[in-house]
Design a protein around this motif. Structure first.
Motif: not given
Length: 204
Positions: A94-99, A180-181
């Protein structure tokens, strides 16, 4: 915070304009005049509802934090509550995807980090965000590790998220979510493996 009565259509319009201008010229050069022109509104509207640039920046950061929190919650929702490592991965994602990975959002985050060191209100928002991330991580890690070790690993993951985010923002190519992952999961796997070995050795 925007004043009561601020038309709902105006808030996202002004928040997006703020991020677009910061992305283009940086925080210090992002004047009310440029932001109002980007949004297609008068400077008076910004001053009336937000009290100026500082209030608008605070609302912009609140919106980014709301989006991050919403993304984390939505990614955790379909995952079983006992799938702890999978849930940790969802928090990381959630910290590296989308918005959150958009250039304008990343540059606004970077500006916010530097500005928050000298501003009480923005520093408070940063602390709230930090505590929220650590809370999400510790809930899952405490099911896999003793409390003390879970605290350490949670801080380790949060530090990696921030560090990779910072490096990615400064990189012209942006944030590499896959890398990152891989980095963060490598750290997590090593921590879990290490504790498992220690536990077997101690007969826990």
């Amino acid at each position: 915070m925007p004043k009561v009565g601020m038309p709902d259509i105006r808030k996202p319009q002004l928040v997006n304009a703020t991020m677009a201008v910061i992305n283009r010229v940086g925080l210090h050069a992002a004047s009310i005049s440029l932001i109002s022109k980007e949004a297609g509104v008068s400077t008076g509207i910004i001053n009336h509802y937000f009290g100026g640039k500082h209030g608008l920046l605070e609302e912009t950061m609140r919106e980014i934090l709301r989006q991050l929190s919403s993304t984390i919650i939505s990614q955790l929702k379909p995952i079983p509550v006992d799938a702890h490592q999978q849930r940790i991965n969802a928090i990381i994602n959630a910290n590296f995807e989308g918005f959150q990975a958009e250039s304008k959002v990343a540059k606004t985050w970077l500006a916010f980090w530097s500005y928050s060191m000298h501003d009480v209100d923005l520093n408070r928002l940063q602390r709230v965000n930090e505590k929220r991330l650590l809370s999400h991580l510790k809930i899952e890690l405490k099911a896999l590790l003793p409390k003390e070790q879970a605290e350490v690993v949670a801080h380790g993951i949060a530090s990696l998220i921030d560090g990779i985010w910072l490096r990615g923002t400064l990189n012209p190519e942006g944030i590499d979510a896959n890398k990152a992952r891989l980095i963060i999961n490598d750290y997590l796997d090593k921590q879990l493996t290490f504790y498992a070995k220690v536990s077997r050795f101690q007969g826990i």
